[in-house]
Enzyme design. Structure first.
Site, PDB file in Angstrom:
ATOM      1  CE  LYS A 196      -3.632   2.650   0.725  1.00 45.36           C
ATOM      2  NZ  LYS A 196      -4.641   2.862  -0.312  1.00 45.36           N
ATOM      3  CB  SER A 241     -12.932   9.287  -1.890  1.00 49.75           C
ATOM      4  OG  SER A 241     -12.162  10.349  -1.349  1.00 49.75           O
ATOM      5  CB  CYS A 275      -1.721  10.621  -3.643  1.00 45.35           C
ATOM      6  SG  CYS A 275      -2.297   8.923  -3.685  1.00 45.35           S
ATOM      7  CG  ASN A 280      -3.924   6.276  -8.715  1.00 47.38           C
ATOM      8  OD1 ASN A 280      -4.900   5.592  -8.405  1.00 47.38           O
ATOM      9  ND2 ASN A 280      -3.083   6.768  -7.823  1.00 47.38           N
ATOM     10  N   GLY A 283      -6.802  -4.075  -9.985  1.00 53.64           N
ATOM     11  CA  GLY A 283      -7.316  -3.386  -8.813  1.00 53.64           C
ATOM     12  C   GLY A 283      -8.737  -3.778  -8.473  1.00 53.64           C
ATOM     13  CB  THR A 284     -12.020  -2.585  -9.770  1.00 52.86           C
ATOM     14  OG1 THR A 284     -11.763  -1.186  -9.580  1.00 52.86           O
ATOM     15  CG2 THR A 284     -13.496  -2.855  -9.490  1.00 52.86           C
TER      16      THR A 284
END
Length: 311
Positions: A45, A70, A130, A194, A271-272
């Site tokens: 992470k 978020s 980010c 991202n 990811g998802t």
């Protein structure tokens, strides 16, 4: 049989798949699941200097064609991931990637210095996608600040490293970013993309935003961002001839992995779909990719990597 192995930043991956940072990677239990999976690697992470709880829930919601989130950078603090890296079994065929996402350049400098001092064979990835300084755009959208950060961090690292990028939407931005990246020999790869920032998902029945933070605004991921991801992968593959690209975004099956490689990716993150299906997803998607390659007569990733045809 087909060869799905690849290399990134000078390290060998037995296959090209691993987790997108942010999924199945916050705790040692998460990372153990990644170690036990069929993935070719794993990444932690994105870490900040101090531990963070992140944003209030609900902060992640699956959507019919992907997800919105978020999260607010929840993580255990960089010392936690440094300790993990120190204890990692580097005889494992899976190389370890460490993601760092300081809330300031000073934070990134501190974390990079700590990892370099530890002299570990893990690969560092700096997350430029980010929010950084309040009131400013993501670092990846501030070309001057991004170059300044690389000018500070590259001399500290003095080893092959990568950066995680937000999606770009303008050809001029691809050109400007690539011109910066090509100045740094130790910048070995870019990871893109991202999530697509600041989408808004609304429940039709309740007329309410689906996530709580930022009045419902969040990053979009999953299948809906595939075409944006492929464009970014291909744009940087074309513009960074001495560097590699890790593709991420829109992968639900072996077909999307194939398309990422065709666009120029040397490795692909999930990811998802990993969030929704769990680590068993890697074995399924690897099998699907093998079947696609066999059907098309390809025996290695290099047979078709970056070879998308244009009209």
């Amino acid at each position: 049989m087909v060869d799905l192995s690849t290399s990134i930043a000078g390290v060998h991956l037995p296959n090209l798949l691993f987790n997108a940072s942010g999924v199945c990677c916050q705790t040692t239990d998460d990372l153990k699941q990644m170690q036990d999976s069929a993935s070719g690697s794993l990444i932690t992470k994105s870490a900040t200097c101090a531990q963070r709880e992140g944003n209030p829930s609900p902060r992640y919601v699956p959507l019919p064609t992907g997800s919105i989130n978020s999260m607010g950078l929840p993580n255990e603090g960089y010392q936690y991931y440094l300790d993990y890296a120190k204890s990692y079994d580097y005889s494992s065929p899976k190389p370890l990637f460490i993601s760092l996402s300081g809330l300031s350049l000073a934070e990134n400098k501190t974390m990079c210095e700590a990892f370099v001092a530890a002299k570990l064979p893990c690969v560092l990835e700096i997350n430029f996608s980010c929010p950084n300084v309040p009131g400013k755009p993501q670092l990846g959208y501030d070309m001057e600040a991004m170059e300044a950060a690389l000018n500070t961090l590259a001399p500290i690292l003095r080893q092959p490293f990568g950066i995680k990028l937000p999606p770009y939407f303008d050809i001029a931005h691809f050109d400007a970013a690539a011109a910066i990246f090509n100045k740094f020999d130790d910048l070995a790869y870019v990871t893109c993309i991202n999530s697509v920032g600041n989408g808004l998902a609304i429940d039709f029945e309740t007329e309410t935003a689906l996530i709580k933070p930022k009045d419902g605004f969040g990053g979009l991921g999953g299948f809906m961002v595939l075409n944006t991801a492929l464009a970014n992968v291909n744009a940087f593959h074309r513009r960074l001839p001495t560097k590699k690209v890790i593709g991420v975004g829109g992968v639900t099956s072996g077909k999307e992995v194939f398309l990422h490689v065709l666009a120029g990716a040397s490795a692909v993150q999930i990811g998802t779909t990993l969030k929704e299906e769990g680590p068993a997803v890697f074995a399924r998607i690897l099998k699907e990719l093998e079947e696609i390659m066999e059907k098309k007569g390809y025996t290695s990733l290099e047979d078709f990597r970056g070879k998308v045809k244009t009209l």
